[in-house]
Motif scaffolding. Sequence first.
Motif, PDB file in Angstrom:
ATOM      1  N   GLU A  96     -71.420  65.270   4.379  1.00 28.82           N
ATOM      2  CA  GLU A  96     -72.273  65.112   3.311  1.00 28.82           C
ATOM      3  C   GLU A  96     -72.766  66.651   2.807  1.00 28.82           C
ATOM      4  O   GLU A  96     -72.791  67.112   1.761  1.00 28.82           O
ATOM      5  N   ARG A  97     -72.766  67.523   4.048  1.00 27.25           N
ATOM      6  CA  ARG A  97     -73.449  68.786   3.739  1.00 27.25           C
ATOM      7  C   ARG A  97     -72.276  69.714   3.177  1.00 27.25           C
ATOM      8  O   ARG A  97     -72.668  70.500   2.222  1.00 27.25           O
ATOM      9  N   ARG A  98     -70.968  69.320   3.535  1.00 27.09           N
ATOM     10  CA  ARG A  98     -69.927  70.156   2.808  1.00 27.09           C
ATOM     11  C   ARG A  98     -69.915  69.931   1.295  1.00 27.09           C
ATOM     12  O   ARG A  98     -69.727  70.843   0.475  1.00 27.09           O
ATOM     13  N   ASN A  99     -70.133  68.485   1.081  1.00 28.77           N
ATOM     14  CA  ASN A  99     -70.180  68.242  -0.412  1.00 28.77           C
ATOM     15  C   ASN A  99     -71.239  68.954  -0.984  1.00 28.77           C
ATOM     16  O   ASN A  99     -70.806  69.138  -2.291  1.00 28.77           O
ATOM     17  N   ALA A 100     -72.352  68.820  -0.613  1.00 30.05           N
ATOM     18  CA  ALA A 100     -73.387  69.490  -1.565  1.00 30.05           C
ATOM     19  C   ALA A 100     -73.188  70.828  -1.566  1.00 30.05           C
ATOM     20  O   ALA A 100     -73.243  71.527  -2.634  1.00 30.05           O
ATOM     21  N   ILE A 101     -72.666  71.653  -0.412  1.00 33.87           N
ATOM     22  CA  ILE A 101     -72.505  73.158  -0.550  1.00 33.87           C
ATOM     23  C   ILE A 101     -71.269  73.422  -1.778  1.00 33.87           C
ATOM     24  O   ILE A 101     -71.459  74.060  -2.483  1.00 33.87           O
ATOM     25  N   LEU A 102     -70.173  72.658  -1.667  1.00 40.20           N
ATOM     26  CA  LEU A 102     -69.039  72.472  -2.643  1.00 40.20           C
ATOM     27  C   LEU A 102     -69.368  72.497  -3.998  1.00 40.20           C
ATOM     28  O   LEU A 102     -69.325  72.978  -4.995  1.00 40.20           O
ATOM     29  N   ALA A 103     -70.305  71.514  -4.211  1.00 38.61           N
ATOM     30  CA  ALA A 103     -70.753  71.139  -5.613  1.00 38.61           C
ATOM     31  C   ALA A 103     -71.664  72.417  -6.025  1.00 38.61           C
ATOM     32  O   ALA A 103     -71.610  72.767  -7.453  1.00 38.61           O
ATOM     33  N   HIS A 104     -72.474  73.024  -5.305  1.00 40.21           N
ATOM     34  CA  HIS A 104     -73.116  73.985  -5.825  1.00 40.21           C
ATOM     35  C   HIS A 104     -72.498  75.343  -6.066  1.00 40.21           C
ATOM     36  O   HIS A 104     -72.953  76.090  -6.824  1.00 40.21           O
ATOM     37  N   LEU A 105     -71.453  75.312  -5.127  1.00 36.03           N
ATOM     38  CA  LEU A 105     -70.763  76.637  -5.342  1.00 36.03           C
ATOM     39  C   LEU A 105     -69.840  76.549  -6.746  1.00 36.03           C
ATOM     40  O   LEU A 105     -69.644  77.423  -7.360  1.00 36.03           O
ATOM     41  N   ARG A 106     -69.494  75.536  -6.858  1.00 36.32           N
ATOM     42  CA  ARG A 106     -68.681  74.935  -8.247  1.00 36.32           C
ATOM     43  C   ARG A 106     -69.503  75.388  -9.515  1.00 36.32           C
ATOM     44  O   ARG A 106     -69.029  75.757 -10.493  1.00 36.32           O
TER      45      ARG A 106
END
Length: 196
Positions: A83-93
């Motif tokens: 879940e943490r990874r997905n949140a980071i990826l979403a905001h990097l994008r």
Amino acid sequence: MAIGFAPARTASASSRLARTLEAAEWTAAGIPLLTNPREVVKDLHTRHLPAPGTAVVAVFSPDGRLTASASFAQRADSTDGWERRNAILAHLRRVTSDDLRRRHPVRTAVLLVCRDGEPGWTETDGAWMWGLRDACSLYGLRSGAYITLTRDGWHVIGENRGGRTPQAASWSQAPGGAAALHPTGAPEALRRAAAR
């Protein structure tokens, strides 16, 4: 001898446990050191005014210049690195393009997490560190420092570096900080996800 499969619930729980990193594993991974962590923390704090429950992901160029950053609310009850990874990826994008076409990563992502509690490593920190490392791998970035911001100040996990200011309550002392609250109790700037 009995042959069978572990119950799905057990397999799911163990896979979640694997999506975390201990502080010693993080140190052993050879995460690049910040040249001036105090300046990095001060800059990110000034840009995003993180309150407890906020994470800030920032991307730095090879010369150490901040090229993109975003702040976002985090779920306090989750210790799952996925879940943490997905949140980071979403905001990097949202704030920068990936570097997947490069042969080797040249930009570095740093994560600052403002939270309540003690400054030392926690299970939630382990999930964030796993998430940062995996998000960087999937986005073509180098995984950089993981920083916690608590009421005791800031601390770079895996390194013996930290300071007293800023700290987790500093956002409320900024000009207009306490006056600009929205219903969740975080600064108004967080509603706009302050990506700069």
